[in-house]
Write a protein that holds these residues in place. Structure first.
Motif, PDB file in Angstrom:
ATOM      1  N   PHE A  78       0.846  -1.195   0.000  1.00 13.85           N
ATOM      2  CA  PHE A  78       0.000   0.000   0.000  1.00 13.85           C
ATOM      3  C   PHE A  78       0.883   1.247   0.000  1.00 13.85           C
ATOM      4  N   ASN A  79       0.515   2.211  -0.815  1.00 12.90           N
ATOM      5  CA  ASN A  79       1.179   3.508  -0.794  1.00 12.90           C
ATOM      6  C   ASN A  79       0.590   4.330   0.347  1.00 12.90           C
ATOM      7  N   PRO A  80       1.380   4.660   1.375  1.00 16.81           N
ATOM      8  CA  PRO A  80       0.809   5.364   2.530  1.00 16.81           C
ATOM      9  C   PRO A  80       0.253   6.738   2.201  1.00 16.81           C
ATOM     10  N   MET A  81       0.729   7.337   1.103  1.00 21.23           N
ATOM     11  CA  MET A  81       0.257   8.665   0.729  1.00 21.23           C
ATOM     12  C   MET A  81      -0.633   8.614  -0.519  1.00 21.23           C
ATOM     13  N   ALA A  82      -1.298   7.482  -0.712  1.00 20.67           N
ATOM     14  CA  ALA A  82      -2.109   7.272  -1.907  1.00 20.67           C
ATOM     15  C   ALA A  82      -3.248   8.283  -2.011  1.00 20.67           C
ATOM     16  N   LYS A  83      -3.683   8.482  -3.245  1.00 16.51           N
ATOM     17  CA  LYS A  83      -4.771   9.419  -3.515  1.00 16.51           C
ATOM     18  C   LYS A  83      -6.127   8.700  -3.425  1.00 16.51           C
TER      19      LYS A  83
END
Length: 251
Positions: free
Chosen positions: A47-52
């Protein structure tokens, strides 16, 4: 040996519903590492922690089709059929990798790592199926993907080793293919394509060159986009299209 799903989708939604900020990143790390400063507590690195916000939509899609309940059901079936008898219990965690707008997530390199760099997961009794934001989710995809990653984990547990040579990588995916009854696209073992890939494999199966192995998996076109070396493997010859021949016995 057994497998059980550990829900993470709600926790990730809680994170993603917060503003993108250092605080959100810290909360993500707290889940990832737990009380440890360096260990892996919950494997959510996909998971990208700063995902949009589009990642929120994809997680909601997984929840709408009850993905974690589907995984729970399929793991009950897998557990019944396992012949490897020991007391090891593996925890299964969905990861959703953002290959659409994720700045640091390349589909091919991430896919490779998720399938073949499993030592850190297996050592901690984790199994981590990857799903992608570019995908349209369905019950069939959830079942297929989960089984594939479960049997990769089993392969590692049975062999107790890291993959080194091209032959090692092919044997792992052959094992997965047999166990999941995957249907593959090439079926003419007398074709020029087959003769080429068979000869290439036999010549290079003892190679531990990462670039050669990656190229064999994904082909020249992908490698060119990454500025990786190419070795004459066209997209038509990627590993997952020739595995049926390995089942017939050429590896």
């Amino acid at each position: 040996m057994s497998f059980k799903v550990i829900p993470v989708l709600d926790s990730m939604l809680d994170i993603y519903n917060k503003p993108r900020s250092p605080e959100r990143f810290k909360e993500y790390l707290a889940i990832l590492k737990g009380s440890s400063k360096s260990d892996l507590k919950i494997p959510i690195a996909g998971f990208n922690p700063m995902a949009k916000d589009h990642v929120i939509d994809k997680i909601q899609e997984l929840k709408k089709i009850n993905a974690e309940e589907i995984i729970k059901s399929i793991l009950m079936e897998v557990n019944k059929n396992l012949t490897l008898k020991n007391n090891t219990s593996f925890s299964v965690f969905i990861n959703v990798a953002d290959d659409v707008k994720g700045g640091w997530t390349n589909y091919y390199t991430t896919d490779f790592d998720s399938k073949f760099k499993l030592n850190a997961f297996v050592e901690r009794n984790f199994c981590v199926p990857y799903f992608w934001t570019s995908e349209m989710y369905s019950k069939e995809i959830i079942i297929k993907r989960t089984k594939e990653y479960v049997y990769r984990t089993i392969y590692w547990a049975q062999n107790n080793r890291r993959l080194k040579t091209l032959e090692d990588f092919v044997h792992q995916e052959r094992f997965v293919c047999v166990k999941t009854h995957s249907k593959l696209s090439i079926n003419n073992s007398k074709s020029e394509s087959y003769n080429f890939i068979k000869s290439y494999y036999e010549k290079n199966k003892d190679s531990d060159d990462y670039n050669l192995i990656f190229n064999f998996m994904y082909g020249d076109a992908v490698c060119e986009t990454l500025s990786y070396p190419t070795f004459g493997i066209s997209e038509h010859f990627i590993l997952f299209d020739i595995l049926i021949y390995s089942i017939k016995g050429f590896v």
